[in-house]
Scaffold this motif. Sequence first.
Motif, mmCIF file in Angstrom:
data_model
loop_
_atom_site.group_PDB
_atom_site.id
_atom_site.type_symbol
_atom_site.label_atom_id
_atom_site.label_comp_id
_atom_site.label_asym_id
_atom_site.label_seq_id
_atom_site.Cartn_x
_atom_site.Cartn_y
_atom_site.Cartn_z
ATOM 1 N N ALA A 92 88.287 64.828 20.943
ATOM 2 C CA ALA A 92 89.437 65.425 20.268
ATOM 3 C C ALA A 92 89.390 65.163 18.771
ATOM 4 C CB ALA A 92 90.728 64.868 20.859
ATOM 5 N N ARG A 93 88.933 63.966 18.403
ATOM 6 C CA ARG A 93 88.830 63.621 16.980
ATOM 7 C C ARG A 93 87.894 64.590 16.259
ATOM 8 N NH1 ARG A 93 89.053 58.832 13.639
ATOM 9 N NH2 ARG A 93 87.556 59.013 11.915
ATOM 10 N N LYS B 121 92.954 62.484 27.255
ATOM 11 C CA LYS B 121 92.594 61.143 26.759
ATOM 12 C C LYS B 121 91.112 61.044 26.398
ATOM 13 C CE LYS B 121 96.432 58.821 29.103
ATOM 14 N NZ LYS B 121 97.283 58.926 27.900
ATOM 15 N N GLY C 195 91.436 70.994 20.942
ATOM 16 C CA GLY C 195 91.783 69.642 20.522
ATOM 17 C C GLY C 195 92.956 69.097 21.307
ATOM 18 N N HIS C 196 93.938 69.938 21.557
ATOM 19 C CA HIS C 196 95.105 69.521 22.340
ATOM 20 C C HIS C 196 94.707 69.140 23.763
ATOM 21 C CE1 HIS C 196 98.309 70.518 25.270
ATOM 22 N NE2 HIS C 196 99.040 69.799 24.452
ATOM 23 N N ALA D 177 98.951 63.452 17.899
ATOM 24 C CA ALA D 177 97.578 63.574 18.403
ATOM 25 C C ALA D 177 96.576 63.045 17.382
ATOM 26 C CB ALA D 177 97.281 65.045 18.729
ATOM 27 N N ARG D 178 96.760 63.396 16.127
ATOM 28 C CA ARG D 178 95.845 62.916 15.091
ATOM 29 C C ARG D 178 95.885 61.391 14.992
ATOM 30 N NH1 ARG D 178 93.673 66.438 11.294
ATOM 31 N NH2 ARG D 178 93.547 64.671 9.845
ATOM 32 N N GLU E 168 89.716 60.991 23.372
ATOM 33 C CA GLU E 168 90.016 60.892 21.944
ATOM 34 C C GLU E 168 88.788 61.106 21.064
ATOM 35 O OE1 GLU E 168 91.166 58.752 24.166
ATOM 36 O OE2 GLU E 168 93.365 58.742 23.982
ATOM 37 N N TYR F 234 92.857 65.836 23.787
ATOM 38 C CA TYR F 234 93.811 64.743 23.521
ATOM 39 C C TYR F 234 94.644 64.439 24.757
ATOM 40 C CZ TYR F 234 98.460 63.083 22.110
ATOM 41 O OH TYR F 234 99.668 62.424 22.034
ATOM 42 N N ALA G 283 96.635 59.275 17.354
ATOM 43 C CA ALA G 283 95.991 58.700 18.542
ATOM 44 C C ALA G 283 94.477 58.752 18.426
ATOM 45 C CB ALA G 283 96.448 59.434 19.793
ATOM 46 N N CYS G 284 93.968 59.723 17.650
ATOM 47 C CA CYS G 284 92.521 59.869 17.475
ATOM 48 C C CYS G 284 92.004 59.128 16.243
ATOM 49 C CB CYS G 284 92.170 61.357 17.374
ATOM 50 S SG CYS G 284 92.492 62.284 18.900
#
Length: 318
Positions: free
Chosen positions: A277-278, A272, A265-266, A306-307, A274, A269, A309-310
């Motif tokens: 990553a979400r 980019k 996930g990192h 990060a969360r 997303e 993220y 941003a997603c």
Amino acid sequence: MTAGSFEGQYVWHPAADDRELAQACTDVRAGRYLSAHNVLKDTRTDFEVRAHRSLVLASEAADSDLAERWLAEEPSAEAALLAARVAMVRALRMADARDGRAGALMRIATAACGRAAKLLPQDPTPWVAQLALARFERSHDPAPKGLLTAPPGPWQLFSHILRLDPWNREAHHRFLAFFFTRHGGSASARWDVASFLSHRAPLNSALRLLPLVALVEDYDPAALLADSTWLQPQWTATALGIYQNWFPHTAHYRFTPVLDLAYLGHALYMAKREFEAREVLTAMGPYASRMPWSAFGDPEERLTRARRACGLPTPGPA
């Protein structure tokens, strides 16, 4: 695997959604070992879960005499394994702190690993614990063919573990850690080993994440455009390949692989990506690990960023 929905706060305990392990940890803190025996005996043929459970339990038991007392009262394979893991944790703590008692604790841990290995010869976990100690001995077995830098290391011990369990997750991570710069290794050896180990693993294996672990280990916040590294095509492709080939299989895991999901996930993220990553961060539910986020600052703040941003919910006021 059912991580559960995010309900406003992170759960940092490494037991995550392994309810039986979480209960065993509670019992260990209270000085009781019966549930620890049960959760370990249940994993005699599931070495990945056995390694994880024994390590989490050892972290809980390392500051008490529970492991020694259990082994004295009931000298089973499970008691010996926890004793070996506890001895390993103590030795690593002392060595990392440069404490003068580290040498004696290393010898105790090595003997404990040997005792556990004899009681259940097919179990690779005691040997994995011994591999964790190898970085303080700086073993110099020659590397096999196929590595550009041919870095010497504990290859014979690692090979023995692979004969017992070819894709043992912790063994691969412990072996890679031997080559970390902070453990006396070099960047060239670290990248060589990470690439070698990951490419020999199946496409749907969590071991494909090893280069992402090395990438975080290599992170230097003072370097120019350090955070842009994950945007480079090779790293975006690496993260997307893991997302496509490994991530779908996590739905069938016995328990949520929180740390591996966190690294993936990192990376997505940072690249980019997303949308992907979400999905990965959602699969973690409320469970969180300090790595890889802590390499970039406060882990809770970085995970929350990060969360957000997603488009995912983040913790409210405590």
